[in-house]
Design a protein around this motif. Structure first.
Motif, PDB file in Angstrom:
ATOM      1  N   GLY A   1       0.805  -1.231   0.000  1.00 15.52           N
ATOM      2  CA  GLY A   1       0.000   0.000   0.000  1.00 15.52           C
ATOM      3  C   GLY A   1       0.830   1.271   0.000  1.00 15.52           C
ATOM      4  N   ILE A   2       1.771   1.356  -0.947  1.00 15.20           N
ATOM      5  CA  ILE A   2       2.699   2.505  -0.970  1.00 15.20           C
ATOM      6  C   ILE A   2       2.051   3.727  -1.642  1.00 15.20           C
ATOM      7  N   TRP A   3       2.062   4.823  -0.920  1.00 10.84           N
ATOM      8  CA  TRP A   3       1.655   6.122  -1.464  1.00 10.84           C
ATOM      9  C   TRP A   3       2.845   7.043  -1.316  1.00 10.84           C
ATOM     10  N   PHE A   4       3.197   7.750  -2.403  1.00 11.23           N
ATOM     11  CA  PHE A   4       4.352   8.647  -2.314  1.00 11.23           C
ATOM     12  C   PHE A   4       4.111   9.885  -3.149  1.00 11.23           C
ATOM     13  N   LYS A   5       4.460  11.045  -2.585  1.00 17.29           N
ATOM     14  CA  LYS A   5       4.539  12.249  -3.432  1.00 17.29           C
ATOM     15  C   LYS A   5       5.772  13.051  -3.050  1.00 17.29           C
ATOM     16  N   TYR A   6       6.301  13.790  -4.031  1.00 17.59           N
ATOM     17  CA  TYR A   6       7.528  14.563  -3.810  1.00 17.59           C
ATOM     18  C   TYR A   6       7.207  15.816  -2.994  1.00 17.59           C
ATOM     19  N   PRO A   7       8.167  16.273  -2.175  1.00 18.82           N
ATOM     20  CA  PRO A   7       7.919  17.471  -1.357  1.00 18.82           C
ATOM     21  C   PRO A   7       7.514  18.654  -2.239  1.00 18.82           C
ATOM     22  N   GLY A   8       6.451  19.319  -1.868  1.00 22.54           N
ATOM     23  CA  GLY A   8       5.996  20.490  -2.612  1.00 22.54           C
ATOM     24  C   GLY A   8       5.069  20.168  -3.773  1.00 22.54           C
ATOM     25  N   SER A   9       4.918  18.859  -4.071  1.00 26.62           N
ATOM     26  CA  SER A   9       4.055  18.485  -5.199  1.00 26.62           C
ATOM     27  C   SER A   9       2.663  18.092  -4.677  1.00 26.62           C
ATOM     28  N   GLU A  10       1.657  18.395  -5.473  1.00 21.04           N
ATOM     29  CA  GLU A  10       0.283  18.041  -5.098  1.00 21.04           C
ATOM     30  C   GLU A  10      -0.078  16.648  -5.610  1.00 21.04           C
ATOM     31  N   ARG A  11       0.692  16.222  -6.634  1.00 17.82           N
ATOM     32  CA  ARG A  11       0.336  14.980  -7.345  1.00 17.82           C
ATOM     33  C   ARG A  11       0.994  13.764  -6.686  1.00 17.82           C
ATOM     34  N   TRP A  12       0.208  12.686  -6.575  1.00 11.74           N
ATOM     35  CA  TRP A  12       0.780  11.436  -6.049  1.00 11.74           C
ATOM     36  C   TRP A  12       1.650  10.811  -7.132  1.00 11.74           C
ATOM     37  N   ALA A  13       2.900  10.516  -6.813  1.00  7.23           N
ATOM     38  CA  ALA A  13       3.781   9.842  -7.777  1.00  7.23           C
ATOM     39  C   ALA A  13       3.540   8.342  -7.741  1.00  7.23           C
ATOM     40  N   LEU A  14       3.154   7.826  -6.576  1.00  5.04           N
ATOM     41  CA  LEU A  14       2.757   6.417  -6.455  1.00  5.04           C
ATOM     42  C   LEU A  14       1.456   6.345  -5.661  1.00  5.04           C
ATOM     43  N   ARG A  15       0.526   5.541  -6.157  1.00  4.42           N
ATOM     44  CA  ARG A  15      -0.772   5.427  -5.477  1.00  4.42           C
ATOM     45  C   ARG A  15      -1.050   3.967  -5.126  1.00  4.42           C
TER      46      ARG A  15
ATOM     47  N   GLY B   1       6.852   9.578 -16.629  1.00  2.69           N
ATOM     48  CA  GLY B   1       6.123  10.202 -15.522  1.00  2.69           C
ATOM     49  C   GLY B   1       5.127   9.269 -14.851  1.00  2.69           C
ATOM     50  N   SER B   2       5.182   7.981 -15.197  1.00  4.95           N
ATOM     51  CA  SER B   2       4.210   7.053 -14.602  1.00  4.95           C
ATOM     52  C   SER B   2       4.622   6.605 -13.206  1.00  4.95           C
ATOM     53  N   GLY B   3       5.886   6.867 -12.824  1.00  6.30           N
ATOM     54  CA  GLY B   3       6.330   6.534 -11.463  1.00  6.30           C
ATOM     55  C   GLY B   3       7.350   5.406 -11.408  1.00  6.30           C
ATOM     56  N   LYS B   4       7.936   5.048 -12.563  1.00  7.82           N
ATOM     57  CA  LYS B   4       8.881   3.909 -12.587  1.00  7.82           C
ATOM     58  C   LYS B   4      10.100   4.181 -11.690  1.00  7.82           C
ATOM     59  N   THR B   5      10.732   5.360 -11.905  1.00  2.44           N
ATOM     60  CA  THR B   5      11.931   5.688 -11.122  1.00  2.44           C
ATOM     61  C   THR B   5      11.589   5.824  -9.639  1.00  2.44           C
ATOM     62  N   THR B   6      10.428   6.432  -9.356  1.00  7.39           N
ATOM     63  CA  THR B   6      10.019   6.601  -7.951  1.00  7.39           C
ATOM     64  C   THR B   6       9.830   5.239  -7.290  1.00  7.39           C
ATOM     65  N   LEU B   7       9.203   4.317  -8.017  1.00  2.00           N
ATOM     66  CA  LEU B   7       8.993   2.978  -7.451  1.00  2.00           C
ATOM     67  C   LEU B   7      10.347   2.302  -7.192  1.00  2.00           C
ATOM     68  N   LEU B   8      11.290   2.484  -8.136  1.00  2.00           N
ATOM     69  CA  LEU B   8      12.617   1.892  -7.925  1.00  2.00           C
ATOM     70  C   LEU B   8      13.284   2.493  -6.689  1.00  2.00           C
ATOM     71  N   LYS B   9      13.146   3.835  -6.525  1.00  2.00           N
ATOM     72  CA  LYS B   9      13.832   4.478  -5.392  1.00  2.00           C
ATOM     73  C   LYS B   9      13.171   4.150  -4.051  1.00  2.00           C
ATOM     74  N   VAL B  10      11.860   3.934  -4.065  1.00  2.00           N
ATOM     75  CA  VAL B  10      11.197   3.482  -2.826  1.00  2.00           C
ATOM     76  C   VAL B  10      11.675   2.054  -2.522  1.00  2.00           C
ATOM     77  N   SER B  11      11.758   1.223  -3.569  1.00  2.00           N
ATOM     78  CA  SER B  11      12.215  -0.154  -3.383  1.00  2.00           C
ATOM     79  C   SER B  11      13.685  -0.204  -2.972  1.00  2.00           C
ATOM     80  N   ALA B  12      14.452   0.816  -3.423  1.00  2.00           N
ATOM     81  CA  ALA B  12      15.885   0.860  -3.093  1.00  2.00           C
ATOM     82  C   ALA B  12      16.117   1.385  -1.681  1.00  2.00           C
ATOM     83  N   LEU B  13      15.036   1.652  -0.940  1.00  2.00           N
ATOM     84  CA  LEU B  13      15.122   2.110   0.449  1.00  2.00           C
ATOM     85  C   LEU B  13      15.729   3.506   0.536  1.00  2.00           C
ATOM     86  N   LEU B  14      15.532   4.288  -0.542  1.00  2.00           N
ATOM     87  CA  LEU B  14      16.047   5.660  -0.564  1.00  2.00           C
ATOM     88  C   LEU B  14      14.941   6.665  -0.269  1.00  2.00           C
ATOM     89  N   TYR B  15      13.736   6.429  -0.805  1.00  2.75           N
ATOM     90  CA  TYR B  15      12.597   7.324  -0.574  1.00  2.75           C
ATOM     91  C   TYR B  15      11.656   6.691   0.438  1.00  2.75           C
TER      92      TYR B  15
END
Lengths: 234, 213
Positions: A7-21, A40-54
Motif C-alpha cells: 500500500g505505498i503512497w508517495f509524493k515529492y515534497p511540494g508536489s500536489e500529485r501522487w507519484a505512487l498510489r 512520468g508514470s512513477g517507474k523511477t520513484t517505485l525503484l527508489k522506494v524499493s531501493a530504500l532511498l525514498y
C-alpha cells in the motif's frame, strides 16, 4: 526472502500529485522483474522506494522480513547493502574506473588493496581491461553506464534495481548486459529493471509490471503483457 | 611609495584572506546542513539569497553601531583595528558563501549523497563523499567570496578607519588618494587590485574546469 511493498503512497515534497498510489508488490531473489509504463508514470520513484532511498508517506516496505523505516541506522545500512540502485544517468566518482568499481567495497571496510584486487577481477572477467585506468571524464556514455552497473554488481547485492540500464549501450554492450542479468538471476540475485524497451523486457523478464499515473495496472508474465502493450503502441 | 603599496597589498590580502577563512568555517557547515533538509532550504535560502547583495556601507554601519564605544560590543575595543575589518568582511561575504556553497552541495547531495546511501555508506561516509566530490565547487565559492571581500570599501572604511600603516587596505587607500587628487598612486593601487581580481578569476576558471573533469 524478498522485498515487499504494501500500500505505498508517495509524493515529492511540494508536489500536489501522487507519484505512487497504493502500490503493492514483491520483488524476489533470483527473479527478473521489469517495470514499464509511460514517462512520468512513477517507474523511477517505485525503484527508489524499493531501493530504500525514498520513504513512502503511507504503506510499508518490508525487506527480508523487517519493516525498513522502523529500523535504527545500523539496521538500515545493513539492508541497504543488500539492495543496490543504479541511476539512469550514471553517477561516477572523480578518479579512475578501477576506483569507481572498488568504491562500494571500500565503504564495506575492505582495505584498498583488497578492494582494488576484487575490482580488477571483475574487469578481467568482463574483458574490459582497456577501461581499467581510464579517467572517468574520458569514458563514453555507454562505458559510464556499464561501469556504474558493474560498480553495483561488485558489492554482491541480493537485489539490483536498474533504471533504464541499456539506454546508452551499443549492441555489444547490451548483449553483455543481458547475459550478466541472466547470470545474476541464475545465481539467486533479484533484478528489477525500469525500461521503455520492450525487447529488453522480452529477453530477460520473468515478470512485467505496468505503471500508469502512479498506479500498478498490470503484473503478469511477459508474454501476457508485452503483446497487448505493443498493440496499444501500434 | 612602492614600499607603502606593497605593505597595503599584503595587509589587504591578509585581512580578506582571514575573513574568507573565518566565513568559510561557519558558512560551509551551514550550507551543508541546509542542503540536507528541503524544508530548511525552502525557508532559509530565499532570505540568504536576498541579502547576498547587501550594500557594504550598510554592513559597515551595522558593524560600527555594534563595535563603537556605546555599542553592545564596544567593550571589546575592536573598532578601527584590522580585526574589526576581518570580522566585518567575514559577515559581509557569509550570505554569498552560503548561497554558492549551498548550490554545489545541494546538487552533490542529490547525486553523490544518494549514490553513497545506495552503495551502503554510513551517514559519515556519505558526508565525506559529498564533501570530497564538491571540493572544486566549494573552492570556487571560497575564491569568489575572497574576491568580494578584497574589493569591498564600505566595511573597511567605516570600521577600519583607513589608518596609515595599520588598517589601510587597497580600496580605502584608493578612495583617500582620489580625494587628495593623487591619481598616480590611486591608479597604481587600482592596477594592483585589478591584477589580484583577475588572478582570483583565473583560479576560479581553473577550479571550474577541474570540477567538469
Amino acid at each position: 526472502m524478498s522485498l515487499k511493498l504494501e500500500g505505498i503512497w508517495f509524493k515529492y515534497p511540494g508536489s500536489e500529485r501522487w507519484a505512487l498510489r497504493n502500490v503493492s508488490t514483491e520483488f524476489r531473489e533470483g527473479e527478473v522483474a521489469v517495470i514499464t509504463g509511460p514517462n512520468g508514470s512513477g517507474k523511477t520513484t517505485l525503484l527508489k522506494v524499493s531501493a530504500l532511498l525514498y520513504r513512502p508517506l503511507r504503506g510499508s516496505v518490508r525487506a527480508w522480513g523487517r519493516d525498513f523505516w522502523r529500523l535504527g541506522s545500523d539496521g538500515k545500512i545493513d539492508l541497504r547493502r543488500k539492495v543496490i540502485y543504479v541511476h539512469e544517468k550514471p553517477i561516477l566518482l572523480k578518479g579512475s574506473t578501477l576506483y569507481n568499481l572498488a568504491y562500494g567495497l571500500l565503504l564495506r571496510g575492505y582495505s584498498r588493496s583488497e578492494a582494488f584486487k576484487a575490482a580488477d577481477k571483475l574487469i578481467e572477467k568482463l574483458g574490459i581491461a582497456h577501461l581499467r585506468d581510464k579517467p572517468i571524464s574520458m569514458l563514453s556514455a555507454g562505458e559510464a553506464q556499464l561501469i556504474s552497473i558493474l560498480r553495483a554488481m561488485a558489492v554482491n547485492p541480493r537485489l539490483l534495481l536498474l533504471d533504464e540500464p541499456v539506454a546508452h549501450l551499443d549492441l555489444r554492450k547490451r548483449r553483455l548486459m543481458v547475459s550478466m542479468m541472466r547470470e545474476l538471476a541464475a545465481s539467486g540475485v533479484g533484478c528489477v529493471i525500469a525500461t521503455h524497451d520492450y525487447s529488453l523486457a522480452e529477453s530477460v523478464a520473468d515478470r512485467v509490471m505496468v505503471l500508469e499515473d502512479g498506479s500498478l495496472v498490470a503484473d503478469d508474465k511477459p508474454e501476457a503483457i508485452l503483446e497487448s502493450l505493443r498493440e496499444q503502441k501500434a | 611609495m612602492i614600499d607603502e603599496l606593497f605593505e597595503i597589498t599584503i595587509r589587504s590580502l591578509a585581512i580578506s584572506g582571514t575573513a574568507t577563512l573565518l566565513a568559510g568555517s561557519w558558512s560551509i557547515p551551514s550550507a551543508y546542513l541546509i542542503s540536507r533538509s528541503s524544508r530548511l532550504s525552502k525557508i532559509l535560502m530565499p532570505i540568504v539569497e536576498a541579502i547576498v547583495g547587501l550594500p557594504t556601507v550598510l554592513v559597515g554601519l551595522l558593524m560600527y553601531m555594534l563595535l563603537c564605544g556605546r555599542g553592545p560590543l564596544g567593550i571589546l575595543n575592536l573598532l578601527y583595528t584590522p580585526y574589526a575589518i576581518t570580522v566585518g568582511q567575514a559577515l559581509l561575504i557569509t550570505p554569498l558563501l552560503i548561497s554558492t556553497s549551498f548550490r554545489v552541495l545541494a546538487h552533490a547531495q542529490e547525486s553523490y549523497g544518494e549514490l553513497a546511501l545506495t552503495l551502503g555508506a554510513t551517514e559519515r561516509q556519505a558526508m565525506q563523499l559529498v564533501l570530497v566530490q564538491s571540493l572544486p565547487g566549494l573552492m570556487a565559492s571560497i575564491v569568489m567570496s575572497f574576491s568580494r571581500a578584497l574589493g569591498e570599501l564600505g566595511v573597511a572604511l567605516m570600521i577600519g578607519g583607513n589608518i596609515r600603516g595599520y588598517t589601510r587596505v587597497i580600496t580605502t587607500a584608493i578612495a583617500l588618494e582620489v580625494s587628495r587628487g593623487e591619481f598616480e598612486l590611486a591608479l597604481m593601487l587600482g592596477g594592483v587590485l585589478v591584477i589580484l581580481l583577475v588572478a582570483v578569476s583565473m583560479s576560479l576558471r581553473t577550479l571550474r574546469r577541474l570540477q567538469i573533469a
